[in-house]
Design an enzyme around this catalytic site. Sequence first.
Site, PDB file in Angstrom:
ATOM      1  N   GLY A   1      52.159  91.649 -45.648  1.00  0.00           N
ATOM      2  CA  GLY A   1      52.657  90.906 -44.494  1.00  0.00           C
ATOM      3  C   GLY A   1      52.821  91.764 -43.271  1.00  0.00           C
ATOM      4  O   GLY A   1      53.490  91.396 -42.299  1.00  0.00           O
TER       5      GLY A   1
ATOM      6  N   GLU B   1      49.683  94.928 -50.931  1.00  0.00           N
ATOM      7  CA  GLU B   1      48.527  94.047 -50.832  1.00  0.00           C
ATOM      8  C   GLU B   1      48.203  93.688 -49.380  1.00  0.00           C
ATOM      9  O   GLU B   1      48.294  92.537 -48.968  1.00  0.00           O
ATOM     10  CB  GLU B   1      48.785  92.764 -51.623  1.00  0.00           C
ATOM     11  CG  GLU B   1      49.018  92.989 -53.102  1.00  0.00           C
ATOM     12  CD  GLU B   1      49.411  91.727 -53.835  1.00  0.00           C
ATOM     13  OE1 GLU B   1      49.325  91.711 -55.067  1.00  0.00           O
ATOM     14  OE2 GLU B   1      49.819  90.739 -53.173  1.00  0.00           O
ATOM     15  N   PRO B   2      47.819  94.668 -48.568  1.00  0.00           N
ATOM     16  CA  PRO B   2      47.491  94.367 -47.172  1.00  0.00           C
ATOM     17  C   PRO B   2      46.191  93.575 -47.050  1.00  0.00           C
ATOM     18  O   PRO B   2      45.221  93.841 -47.767  1.00  0.00           O
ATOM     19  CB  PRO B   2      47.353  95.753 -46.536  1.00  0.00           C
ATOM     20  CG  PRO B   2      46.918  96.624 -47.671  1.00  0.00           C
ATOM     21  CD  PRO B   2      47.620  96.088 -48.888  1.00  0.00           C
TER      22      PRO B   2
ATOM     23  N   ARG C   1      43.096  79.785 -36.009  1.00  0.00           N
ATOM     24  CA  ARG C   1      44.434  80.373 -35.928  1.00  0.00           C
ATOM     25  C   ARG C   1      45.214  79.959 -34.675  1.00  0.00           C
ATOM     26  O   ARG C   1      46.413  79.648 -34.775  1.00  0.00           O
ATOM     27  CB  ARG C   1      44.380  81.903 -36.013  1.00  0.00           C
ATOM     28  CG  ARG C   1      43.875  82.432 -37.353  1.00  0.00           C
ATOM     29  CD  ARG C   1      44.123  83.927 -37.520  1.00  0.00           C
ATOM     30  NE  ARG C   1      45.500  84.198 -37.866  1.00  0.00           N
ATOM     31  CZ  ARG C   1      46.393  84.707 -37.048  1.00  0.00           C
ATOM     32  NH1 ARG C   1      46.050  85.038 -35.800  1.00  0.00           N
ATOM     33  NH2 ARG C   1      47.631  84.910 -37.438  1.00  0.00           N
TER      34      ARG C   1
ATOM     35  N   CYS D   1      35.825  67.638 -30.997  1.00  0.00           N
ATOM     36  CA  CYS D   1      36.214  66.382 -30.367  1.00  0.00           C
ATOM     37  C   CYS D   1      37.671  66.030 -30.655  1.00  0.00           C
ATOM     38  O   CYS D   1      37.985  65.022 -31.288  1.00  0.00           O
ATOM     39  CB  CYS D   1      35.293  65.260 -30.845  1.00  0.00           C
ATOM     40  SG  CYS D   1      35.489  63.753 -29.864  1.00  0.00           S
ATOM     41  N   GLU D   2      38.561  66.897 -30.252  1.00  0.00           N
ATOM     42  CA  GLU D   2      40.004  66.680 -30.181  1.00  0.00           C
ATOM     43  C   GLU D   2      40.598  67.935 -29.564  1.00  0.00           C
ATOM     44  O   GLU D   2      39.873  68.868 -29.226  1.00  0.00           O
ATOM     45  CB  GLU D   2      40.611  66.387 -31.557  1.00  0.00           C
ATOM     46  CG  GLU D   2      40.441  67.453 -32.612  1.00  0.00           C
ATOM     47  CD  GLU D   2      41.028  67.010 -33.943  1.00  0.00           C
ATOM     48  OE1 GLU D   2      42.224  67.273 -34.149  1.00  0.00           O
ATOM     49  OE2 GLU D   2      40.298  66.401 -34.746  1.00  0.00           O
TER      50      GLU D   2
ATOM     51  N   TYR E   1      41.485  86.011 -41.433  1.00  0.00           N
ATOM     52  CA  TYR E   1      41.836  84.590 -41.394  1.00  0.00           C
ATOM     53  C   TYR E   1      41.133  83.853 -40.249  1.00  0.00           C
ATOM     54  O   TYR E   1      41.711  82.981 -39.608  1.00  0.00           O
ATOM     55  CB  TYR E   1      43.359  84.414 -41.292  1.00  0.00           C
ATOM     56  CG  TYR E   1      44.079  85.065 -42.434  1.00  0.00           C
ATOM     57  CD1 TYR E   1      44.066  84.499 -43.694  1.00  0.00           C
ATOM     58  CD2 TYR E   1      44.733  86.283 -42.258  1.00  0.00           C
ATOM     59  CE1 TYR E   1      44.693  85.112 -44.760  1.00  0.00           C
ATOM     60  CE2 TYR E   1      45.364  86.911 -43.317  1.00  0.00           C
ATOM     61  CZ  TYR E   1      45.337  86.325 -44.573  1.00  0.00           C
ATOM     62  OH  TYR E   1      45.958  86.939 -45.623  1.00  0.00           O
TER      63      TYR E   1
END
Length: 412
Positions: free
Chosen positions: A229, A270-271, A309, A339-340, A367
């Site tokens: 994290g 766990e990076p 993101r 289209c939004e 990500y």
Amino acid sequence: MMLKSNNDTKRIHREYLIQLGKKYGTPLYIYDFEIIKNQYIKMIQAFNELDTFQVYYACKANTNLNVLKFLKNLGSGLDTVSIQEVKLGLKAGFYPKKIIFTPNCVSLEEIKQAVILGVRINIDNLSILEQFGGAHPDYPVGIRINPHIMAGGNTKISVGHIDSKFGISLYQIPHMKRILTNTGLKIEGIHMHTGSDISDIKYFLQGSQVLYQTAIDIPNLDYIDFGSGFKVPYKQNDQKTDLSILSKSIVEKFQNFCKSYGKKLTLILEPGKFLVSESGYFLVHVNVIKQTTSTVFAGVDSGFNHFIRPMFYEAYHKIENISNPNGRFRFYTVVGYICESDTFGLNRKIAEIREGDVLCIKNAGAYCFSMASNYNSRYRPSEVMILNGKDFLIRKRETMKDILKNIIEIPF
């Protein structure tokens, strides 16, 4: 393998980025593997006082097979959350016991597949723990603990609080122990993960105390897994996790715990984002400049189908006009072609953008492609890696054939 960090590594020059955009087309993901290597070495060096320290790359950040193979060659293990990621890791050459499988809300059948493949498994709920213990009492597993800590840069990436779906609650530890006694299941590790984008190390230290309190009563453990994290900077002077302070705070306490426990354990981190985020660049082509009564939009040839993101997490990613870097700065809202509502950056100060310019979105290594989709039936983009000064295509751009390949047409 002797690892040396290139402290003189510089970001890829904008002219090279423009050249790659012309060569491979846009939208385009580009990853500088030298940055990935340097981030891995930073992690290893920060914890070099601990001879049992291991890094397991959280591959959900970026599952391109070449990224996995590169980190495997550096010495990393692999953190996976689906059986498909496990299989990718095996294909990349990871030894099964260097893969940790930490799923949540999956069926026992998926976990049984991991048993067949021989990887390490973390179980995060009592129901599956009891079922697994009945079916595979001789297969050691890890336990994911929910430490009841609210941490992370966004509520959607805070996963260790009391109402999270992740992990076995602290209050369920007595029940967990009864299951272990009833099934005879061996526990080889204790695991936690509280969230992402954590800059304040106090949350890691709070979590570590929870893990120690849980681990002290479980015999014959092999490892304690602190998850990850770690926050990386997304803009100038942005906060980030200070690894040197973190390691000093963790290592001594971990060594003291091992003495109390009576056995030297492995410490695992766990990076994911930490290793790959800053390596990534996302190039987009400006289709149109559109001005309304109050806003100047720069519309590009991509959208949240490629880079979700900002819309999903309200995440900030720096945007630069690499075609006109010396232009007069103006304010733009950079939007996509979905289209939004589809915004990369709201009211950003950027060098003057013209139709046809190429924009570069930073921190695109984690990500980003891994969360891409075919929404609006758009093709997913290409990926390119830079290694030893050379560029390599590592994923082809999709075509209409890819959109249709799994469709079964029924005659009407």
